[in-house]
Motif scaffolding. Structure first.
Motif, mmCIF file in Angstrom:
data_model
loop_
_atom_site.group_PDB
_atom_site.id
_atom_site.type_symbol
_atom_site.label_atom_id
_atom_site.label_comp_id
_atom_site.label_asym_id
_atom_site.label_seq_id
_atom_site.Cartn_x
_atom_site.Cartn_y
_atom_site.Cartn_z
ATOM 1 N N PRO A 1 -116.677 -139.206 18.411
ATOM 2 C CA PRO A 1 -116.350 -138.829 19.788
ATOM 3 C C PRO A 1 -117.527 -138.141 20.465
ATOM 4 N N ARG A 2 -117.560 -138.213 21.774
ATOM 5 C CA ARG A 2 -118.509 -137.420 22.528
ATOM 6 C C ARG A 2 -118.119 -135.956 22.380
ATOM 7 N N LEU A 3 -119.113 -135.102 22.227
ATOM 8 C CA LEU A 3 -118.860 -133.673 22.055
ATOM 9 C C LEU A 3 -119.385 -132.914 23.266
ATOM 10 N N GLY A 4 -118.535 -132.088 23.840
ATOM 11 C CA GLY A 4 -118.942 -131.342 25.030
ATOM 12 C C GLY A 4 -118.472 -129.908 24.989
ATOM 13 N N ILE A 5 -118.760 -129.209 26.060
ATOM 14 C CA ILE A 5 -118.346 -127.818 26.217
ATOM 15 C C ILE A 5 -117.511 -127.727 27.485
ATOM 16 N N ALA A 6 -116.419 -126.961 27.422
ATOM 17 C CA ALA A 6 -115.575 -126.748 28.592
ATOM 18 C C ALA A 6 -116.010 -125.467 29.294
ATOM 19 N N TYR A 7 -116.327 -125.595 30.570
ATOM 20 C CA TYR A 7 -116.698 -124.426 31.371
ATOM 21 C C TYR A 7 -115.428 -123.874 32.000
ATOM 22 N N VAL A 8 -114.861 -122.880 31.349
ATOM 23 C CA VAL A 8 -113.594 -122.315 31.794
ATOM 24 C C VAL A 8 -113.835 -121.441 33.024
ATOM 25 N N PRO A 9 -113.083 -121.641 34.102
ATOM 26 C CA PRO A 9 -113.380 -120.932 35.351
ATOM 27 C C PRO A 9 -112.996 -119.460 35.356
ATOM 28 N N THR A 10 -112.658 -118.909 34.202
ATOM 29 C CA THR A 10 -112.527 -117.454 34.124
ATOM 30 C C THR A 10 -113.907 -116.795 34.073
ATOM 31 N N HIS A 11 -114.951 -117.610 33.843
ATOM 32 C CA HIS A 11 -116.323 -117.113 33.898
ATOM 33 C C HIS A 11 -116.823 -117.165 35.341
ATOM 34 N N ALA A 12 -117.674 -116.230 35.701
ATOM 35 C CA ALA A 12 -118.199 -116.183 37.062
ATOM 36 C C ALA A 12 -119.072 -117.410 37.346
ATOM 37 N N PRO A 13 -119.053 -117.924 38.581
ATOM 38 C CA PRO A 13 -119.827 -119.125 38.908
ATOM 39 C C PRO A 13 -121.307 -119.010 38.580
ATOM 40 N N GLU A 14 -121.864 -117.818 38.685
ATOM 41 C CA GLU A 14 -123.306 -117.678 38.442
ATOM 42 C C GLU A 14 -123.694 -117.870 36.985
ATOM 43 N N THR A 15 -122.708 -117.963 36.085
ATOM 44 C CA THR A 15 -123.022 -118.208 34.670
ATOM 45 C C THR A 15 -123.167 -119.691 34.349
ATOM 46 N N LEU A 16 -122.812 -120.558 35.296
ATOM 47 C CA LEU A 16 -122.788 -121.994 35.010
ATOM 48 C C LEU A 16 -124.170 -122.560 34.725
#
Length: 290
Positions: free
Chosen positions: A4-19
């Motif tokens: 499978p393709r492996l990825g990371i989920a960017y959970v929006p409980t983190h501040a936008p500037e961390t993206l």
């Protein structure tokens, strides 16, 4: 066995500037995907996807999910087409019903979410294909709408859902299915079967999310996280431990039908960037060797 393709989920409980740092670290670590969310009232999925695509060169960016009630079909088509032309082959847009309580708060809740999603998806797909669309449905009405700048290559359009009718609709109309983030392999297997009942065939993609942690007290951290998403510890949701433990859990989801798995760090993950590197450098090679 398919890797499978492996990825990371960017959970929006983190501040936008961390993206930005997360996206560039994911690419440097060799992950396949980054998945951004559009939870109310946190962050825009399309804005996050646009930024992540601009900051990276190879990473595929998925949006799971854009709530159909919140978004005009024509505007969604314009925005998706713009990103698809600017970053060809790297965007996976996903649409869904949205959380109904949130839709009510925003004043856009509809009586039949399934009807809306069908009308929205059908019209959106036609617009992205460059067609002129005229339609008068229960919720979606367009009068001779055609994009001036449609995508230069087909854009995969994935759907999300939970109930059997939504899963069947994803199999009927979607190129892929985006599942919730607190599922067991058996849950994934059942969802895939429901999508196939709706008409999903060869090449149909399925995205699953795995809540995971490594390092000291990893299992305790996962056990604290899982109830936040509606499940109880001990039900087979999530993974904790070393690289082999996480690779085994990802493999189980793949064996159940997932073609792409995004790892969701726990809310208390002390080093998200280090965790991303761990996934790319230690977990991904084990998946390739399955």
């Amino acid at each position: 066995m398919t890797t499978p393709r492996l990825g990371i989920a960017y959970v929006p409980t983190h501040a936008p500037e961390t993206l930005r740092r997360l996206a560039t670290t994911a690419e440097e670590a060799g992950l396949d995907d980054l998945w951004v969310w559009e939870d109310c009232f946190k962050q825009s999925g399309l804005a996050s996807a646009a930024a992540a695509l601009a900051w990276t060169d190879r990473l595929r960016v998925g949006i799971g999910l854009m709530p159909a009630p919140l978004r005009s079909t024509a505007v969604t088509a314009m925005e998706v087409a713009t990103l698809a032309r600017t970053f060809p082959g790297r965007l996976v847009p996903g649409v869904g019903h949205g959380v109904q309580d949130w839709m009510g708060q925003a004043g856009v809740r509809v009586a039949s979410p399934l009807t809306l999603l069908r009308e929205h998806t059908t019209a959106l797909r036609r617009l992205l294909a460059g067609e002129e669309v005229t339609t008068s449905g229960r919720y979606v009405t367009l009068d001779r709408v055609r994009l001036d700048w449609p995508p230069t290559e087909p854009v995969p359009l994935w759907l999300g859902g939970v109930g059997p009718r939504s899963l069947a609709l994803a199999g009927e109309l979607g190129d892929g299915l985006i599942l919730a983030n607190a599922l067991t392999p058996d849950d994934v297997r059942g969802a895939v079967e429901a999508a196939r009942d709706g008409g999903a065939g060869e090449g149909f993609d399925v995205h699953a999310t795995l809540i995971a942690a490594t390092g000291p007290h990893a299992q305790d951290r996962v056990d604290r996280e899982v109830p936040l998403w509606g499940r109880e510890p001990g039900q087979g949701v999530g993974a904790a431990g070393d690289a082999q433990a996480l690779a085994t859990a990802v493999g189980a989801l793949a064996d159940a039908g997932a073609t792409a798995v995004a790892i969701q760090p726990t809310a208390d993950e002390p080093d998200v960037e280090g965790f991303v590197r761990f996934l790319g450098r230690e977990v991904a090679p084990l998946l390739s060797a399955r």
